[in-house]
Design an enzyme around this catalytic site. Structure first.
Site, PDB file in Angstrom:
ATOM      1  CG  ASP A 281      -1.984  -1.014   1.200  1.00 28.24           C
ATOM      2  OD1 ASP A 281      -2.256  -1.562   0.121  1.00 28.24           O
ATOM      3  OD2 ASP A 281      -2.567  -1.299   2.262  1.00 28.24           O
TER       4      ASP A 281
ATOM      5  CB  CYS B 197      -5.676  -0.890   0.371  1.00 30.08           C
ATOM      6  SG  CYS B 197      -6.902  -0.641   1.659  1.00 30.08           S
TER       7      CYS B 197
ATOM      8  CG  HIS C  77      -8.693  -4.400   3.576  1.00 30.00           C
ATOM      9  ND1 HIS C  77      -8.305  -3.158   3.126  1.00 30.00           N
ATOM     10  CD2 HIS C  77      -9.839  -4.201   4.257  1.00 30.00           C
ATOM     11  CE1 HIS C  77      -9.174  -2.256   3.513  1.00 30.00           C
ATOM     12  NE2 HIS C  77     -10.120  -2.870   4.203  1.00 30.00           N
TER      13      HIS C  77
END
Length: 192
Positions: free
Chosen positions: A22, A62, A146
């Site tokens: 990221d 992200c 995520h």
């Protein structure tokens, strides 16, 4: 790409390492032109027998970027058109990876037909009962997942244990990875 075994003969499958960092800019790594030396990362690049991908596009956040990198499709096709919550407007915005979209880990484990040179080149489905493991790769995911819906930072251990791995909260080990070490959500305590 280096594909020789330790004895220098018999081609073998390559090792595959995919890195998503990221907030890393395109030219922040030496092999892409940075003035900062990154010799260990550079050693994985095309300059040392590896491969550099130059057509992965950032999706501005992200989790959509992760969804694209893990599946090879646009984030909306993968089910993460915005973030990891269900926006209530259909499967493109459901907030977790769609079950019918494979991850790279699942692809590396899938069995593929063994099509030999003896065939006429047309895949008619008749492979004499032969099949070959998609790669027989061992897979591991490390870091921030995520792409499996929301895991609120303040969630109780009981909530996480009851929710983790359900239909709307897929975990890396349910999506093709043999092992996983990291955080399932986008943030939280990295010391628990």
């Amino acid at each position: 790409m280096k594909t020789e075994n330790e004895h220098g003969s018999n081609p073998t499958r390559p090792n595959i390492i995919i890195i998503l960092a990221d907030d890393l800019g395109f030219s922040d790594v030496g092999c892409f032109g940075s003035e900062i030396e990154t010799p260990n990362i550079d050693s994985l690049s095309a300059h040392d027998g590896g491969m550099r991908f130059t057509q992965m596009y950032n999706c501005a956040r992200c989790c959509p970027s992760r969804a694209s990198l893990l599946t090879g499709v646009y984030p909306h096709q993968a089910g993460i058109g915005h973030m990891v919550y269900d926006a209530g407007v259909g499967p493109a915005y459901q907030g977790f990876l769609k079950r019918d979209v494979e991850t790279v880990a699942e692809m590396l484990k899938r069995e593929y037909p063994d099509i030999t040179k003896e065939d006429d080149g047309v895949d008619d489905g008749d492979h004499g009962g032969k099949s070959e493991k998609g790669g027989g790769y061992a897979t591991c995911c490390v870091g921030k997942w995520h792409v499996g819906s929301e895991y609120p930072p303040g969630a109780s251990r009981e909530w996480i244990q009851n929710t983790m791995g359900d239909e709307t909260h897929p975990t890396p080990t349910q999506r093709g990875f043999d092992k996983y070490y990291g955080t399932l959500g986008g943030g939280g305590s990295y010391y628990q």
